[in-house]
Design a protein around this motif. Structure first.
Motif, PDB file in Angstrom:
ATOM      1  N   SER A 117       1.050  -1.685  -0.208  1.00  0.00           N
ATOM      2  CA  SER A 117       0.198  -0.226  -0.054  1.00  0.00           C
ATOM      3  C   SER A 117       0.911   0.656   0.304  1.00  0.00           C
ATOM      4  O   SER A 117       2.277   1.303   0.255  1.00  0.00           O
ATOM      5  CB  SER A 117      -0.521  -0.007   1.103  1.00  0.00           C
ATOM      6  N   ILE A 118       0.101   2.698  -0.102  1.00  0.00           N
ATOM      7  CA  ILE A 118       0.919   3.462  -0.098  1.00  0.00           C
ATOM      8  C   ILE A 118      -0.135   4.409   0.296  1.00  0.00           C
ATOM      9  O   ILE A 118      -1.131   4.557  -0.258  1.00  0.00           O
ATOM     10  CB  ILE A 118       1.959   4.158  -1.214  1.00  0.00           C
ATOM     11  N   GLY A 119       0.154   5.608   0.521  1.00  0.00           N
ATOM     12  CA  GLY A 119      -0.122   6.919   1.121  1.00  0.00           C
ATOM     13  C   GLY A 119       0.157   8.255   0.483  1.00  0.00           C
ATOM     14  O   GLY A 119       1.151   8.174   0.185  1.00  0.00           O
ATOM     15  N   THR A 120      -0.393   8.631  -0.305  1.00  0.00           N
ATOM     16  CA  THR A 120      -0.651   9.711  -1.640  1.00  0.00           C
ATOM     17  C   THR A 120      -1.124  11.271  -0.928  1.00  0.00           C
ATOM     18  O   THR A 120      -2.584  11.090  -0.114  1.00  0.00           O
ATOM     19  CB  THR A 120      -0.193   9.638  -2.395  1.00  0.00           C
ATOM     20  N   THR A 121      -0.945  12.499  -1.130  1.00  0.00           N
ATOM     21  CA  THR A 121      -2.001  13.293  -1.502  1.00  0.00           C
ATOM     22  C   THR A 121      -2.002  13.521  -2.863  1.00  0.00           C
ATOM     23  O   THR A 121      -1.221  13.811  -4.163  1.00  0.00           O
ATOM     24  CB  THR A 121      -1.343  15.038  -0.501  1.00  0.00           C
ATOM     25  N   ALA A 122      -3.458  13.552  -2.979  1.00  0.00           N
ATOM     26  CA  ALA A 122      -3.695  14.162  -4.554  1.00  0.00           C
ATOM     27  C   ALA A 122      -4.390  15.875  -4.123  1.00  0.00           C
ATOM     28  O   ALA A 122      -5.047  16.227  -3.065  1.00  0.00           O
ATOM     29  CB  ALA A 122      -5.042  13.259  -4.971  1.00  0.00           C
ATOM     30  N   ASP A 123      -4.296  16.539  -5.384  1.00  0.00           N
ATOM     31  CA  ASP A 123      -4.734  17.243  -5.121  1.00  0.00           C
ATOM     32  C   ASP A 123      -5.666  17.516  -5.911  1.00  0.00           C
ATOM     33  O   ASP A 123      -6.001  16.932  -7.815  1.00  0.00           O
ATOM     34  CB  ASP A 123      -3.744  18.417  -6.656  1.00  0.00           C
ATOM     35  N   TRP A 124      -7.214  17.748  -5.348  1.00  0.00           N
ATOM     36  CA  TRP A 124      -8.444  17.376  -5.429  1.00  0.00           C
ATOM     37  C   TRP A 124      -8.671  18.394  -6.123  1.00  0.00           C
ATOM     38  O   TRP A 124      -9.211  19.424  -5.884  1.00  0.00           O
ATOM     39  CB  TRP A 124      -9.528  16.660  -4.100  1.00  0.00           C
ATOM     40  N   LEU A 125     -10.155  18.123  -6.817  1.00  0.00           N
ATOM     41  CA  LEU A 125     -10.584  19.683  -8.076  1.00  0.00           C
ATOM     42  C   LEU A 125     -11.962  19.467  -7.065  1.00  0.00           C
ATOM     43  O   LEU A 125     -12.465  18.530  -6.878  1.00  0.00           O
ATOM     44  CB  LEU A 125     -10.604  20.174  -9.287  1.00  0.00           C
ATOM     45  N   ASP A 126     -12.227  19.912  -6.298  1.00  0.00           N
ATOM     46  CA  ASP A 126     -14.139  20.104  -5.209  1.00  0.00           C
ATOM     47  C   ASP A 126     -13.955  21.010  -5.800  1.00  0.00           C
ATOM     48  O   ASP A 126     -14.807  21.740  -6.280  1.00  0.00           O
ATOM     49  CB  ASP A 126     -13.792  20.900  -3.663  1.00  0.00           C
ATOM     50  N   GLU A 127     -16.088  19.502  -6.289  1.00  0.00           N
ATOM     51  CA  GLU A 127     -16.613  20.481  -6.720  1.00  0.00           C
ATOM     52  C   GLU A 127     -17.855  21.510  -6.750  1.00  0.00           C
ATOM     53  O   GLU A 127     -18.246  21.683  -7.327  1.00  0.00           O
ATOM     54  CB  GLU A 127     -17.720  19.078  -7.780  1.00  0.00           C
ATOM     55  N   ALA A 128     -18.241  21.344  -5.440  1.00  0.00           N
ATOM     56  CA  ALA A 128     -18.621  22.042  -4.287  1.00  0.00           C
ATOM     57  C   ALA A 128     -18.448  23.352  -3.922  1.00  0.00           C
ATOM     58  O   ALA A 128     -19.175  24.506  -4.755  1.00  0.00           O
ATOM     59  CB  ALA A 128     -18.879  21.789  -2.709  1.00  0.00           C
ATOM     60  N   ASP A 129     -17.039  24.279  -4.870  1.00  0.00           N
ATOM     61  CA  ASP A 129     -16.341  24.561  -5.015  1.00  0.00           C
ATOM     62  C   ASP A 129     -15.716  25.380  -6.072  1.00  0.00           C
ATOM     63  O   ASP A 129     -15.268  26.526  -6.203  1.00  0.00           O
ATOM     64  CB  ASP A 129     -16.228  26.157  -3.522  1.00  0.00           C
ATOM     65  N   TRP A 130     -15.684  24.737  -6.744  1.00  0.00           N
ATOM     66  CA  TRP A 130     -14.517  24.121  -7.910  1.00  0.00           C
ATOM     67  C   TRP A 130     -12.882  24.754  -7.365  1.00  0.00           C
ATOM     68  O   TRP A 130     -12.727  25.637  -8.646  1.00  0.00           O
ATOM     69  CB  TRP A 130     -15.294  24.949  -9.193  1.00  0.00           C
ATOM     70  N   SER A 131     -12.494  24.242  -5.857  1.00  0.00           N
ATOM     71  CA  SER A 131     -11.539  25.093  -5.759  1.00  0.00           C
ATOM     72  C   SER A 131     -10.447  23.650  -5.262  1.00  0.00           C
ATOM     73  O   SER A 131     -11.037  22.459  -5.412  1.00  0.00           O
ATOM     74  CB  SER A 131     -11.803  25.468  -4.805  1.00  0.00           C
ATOM     75  N   LEU A 132      -9.308  23.881  -5.842  1.00  0.00           N
ATOM     76  CA  LEU A 132      -8.070  22.959  -5.043  1.00  0.00           C
ATOM     77  C   LEU A 132      -7.669  23.144  -3.824  1.00  0.00           C
ATOM     78  O   LEU A 132      -7.860  23.993  -3.053  1.00  0.00           O
ATOM     79  CB  LEU A 132      -6.697  23.267  -5.784  1.00  0.00           C
ATOM     80  N   LYS A 133      -7.713  21.106  -3.340  1.00  0.00           N
ATOM     81  CA  LYS A 133      -7.712  21.678  -2.213  1.00  0.00           C
ATOM     82  C   LYS A 133      -7.184  19.808  -2.275  1.00  0.00           C
ATOM     83  O   LYS A 133      -7.095  19.022  -3.078  1.00  0.00           O
ATOM     84  CB  LYS A 133      -8.922  20.501  -1.357  1.00  0.00           C
ATOM     85  N   PRO A 134      -6.322  19.475  -0.682  1.00  0.00           N
ATOM     86  CA  PRO A 134      -5.153  18.294  -0.520  1.00  0.00           C
ATOM     87  C   PRO A 134      -6.044  17.429  -0.136  1.00  0.00           C
ATOM     88  O   PRO A 134      -7.196  17.855   0.245  1.00  0.00           O
ATOM     89  CB  PRO A 134      -4.247  19.496   0.677  1.00  0.00           C
ATOM     90  N   LEU A 135      -5.961  16.370  -0.886  1.00  0.00           N
ATOM     91  CA  LEU A 135      -6.973  14.932  -0.268  1.00  0.00           C
ATOM     92  C   LEU A 135      -6.381  13.572   0.064  1.00  0.00           C
ATOM     93  O   LEU A 135      -4.770  13.585  -1.399  1.00  0.00           O
ATOM     94  CB  LEU A 135      -7.878  14.878  -1.400  1.00  0.00           C
ATOM     95  N   ARG A 136      -5.368  13.687   1.298  1.00  0.00           N
ATOM     96  CA  ARG A 136      -4.826  12.112   1.802  1.00  0.00           C
ATOM     97  C   ARG A 136      -5.983  10.649   0.973  1.00  0.00           C
ATOM     98  O   ARG A 136      -6.973  10.952   1.275  1.00  0.00           O
ATOM     99  CB  ARG A 136      -4.581  12.663   3.162  1.00  0.00           C
TER     100      ARG A 136
END
Length: 190
Positions: A117-136
């Motif tokens: 397994s691996i843990g990573t952080t993604a650059d998540w485009l949140d559709e609720a407000d169309w902003s970028l957020k870190p997502l573990r």
């Protein structure tokens, strides 16, 4: 770019489909698709292009119709429509929640063997407000075609079934493949 294949998904929690092509260039991969359907009762149509280098590191994301461009440089810095996106600096992958296509990026880039397994952080485009957020995110390869996926901050867990090229064939409760075809070369077999 040479098209290696395509996949069509049907959305399970709302009305919708997604057609995604996977293409290969000399030193790059491209996922190009079109997601349509309903989101919260409103119709959507999003065309996306996710360009990665040969090692499946995200380089550029374009959402057509919404005029959004997301880029990642060699140092891990991201920009969103030309503006620095400091909250996601160092993130490894893009996560577009409206398509299962971007799970391919993390699965292919990490090349996990069964039982790892691996843990990573993604650059998540949140559709609720169309902003970028870190997502573990955590990916655990259970078998050659089955991955356990978790997003701990959201309390989300799923078992993803992947085909030999790393495209989601079944995302229980959200997406299922209804057709696919192509020349699947350089897959994820472990």
């Amino acid at each position: 770019m040479t098209t290696r294949g395509y996949i069509i998904w049907r959305r399970l929690d709302e009305s919708g489909t997604d057609l995604c092509r996977i293409m290969r260039g000399d030193d790059a991969w491209l996922l190009s698709g079109s997601a349509t359907g309903l989101r919260g009762g409103a119709p959507i149509h999003l065309d996306y292009h996710v360009a990665c280098n040969a090692g499946w590191v995200t380089r550029k994301v374009r959402l057509l119709g919404w005029d959004l461009v997301i880029r990642r440089d060699d140092g891990g810095a991201w920009t969103f429509n030309g503006q620095p996106a400091r909250s996601v600096t160092g993130a490894s992958d893009i996560d577009l929640g409206f398509t299962p296509a971007t799970n391919t990026v993390a699965v292919r880039r990490n090349g996990l063997a069964p039982g790892t397994s691996i843990g990573t952080t993604a650059d998540w485009l949140d559709e609720a407000d169309w902003s970028l957020k870190p997502l573990r995110q955590i990916y655990r390869r259970v078998t050659n075609d089955r991955f356990e996926y978790a997003s701990p901050a959201n309390g989300f867990n799923a078992t993803l079934f992947m085909d030999e090229v790393g495209l989601v064939s079944d995302y229980p409760g959200l997406w299922t493949a209804i057709d696919r075809q192509g020349e699947f070369v350089g897959g994820i077999s472990g």
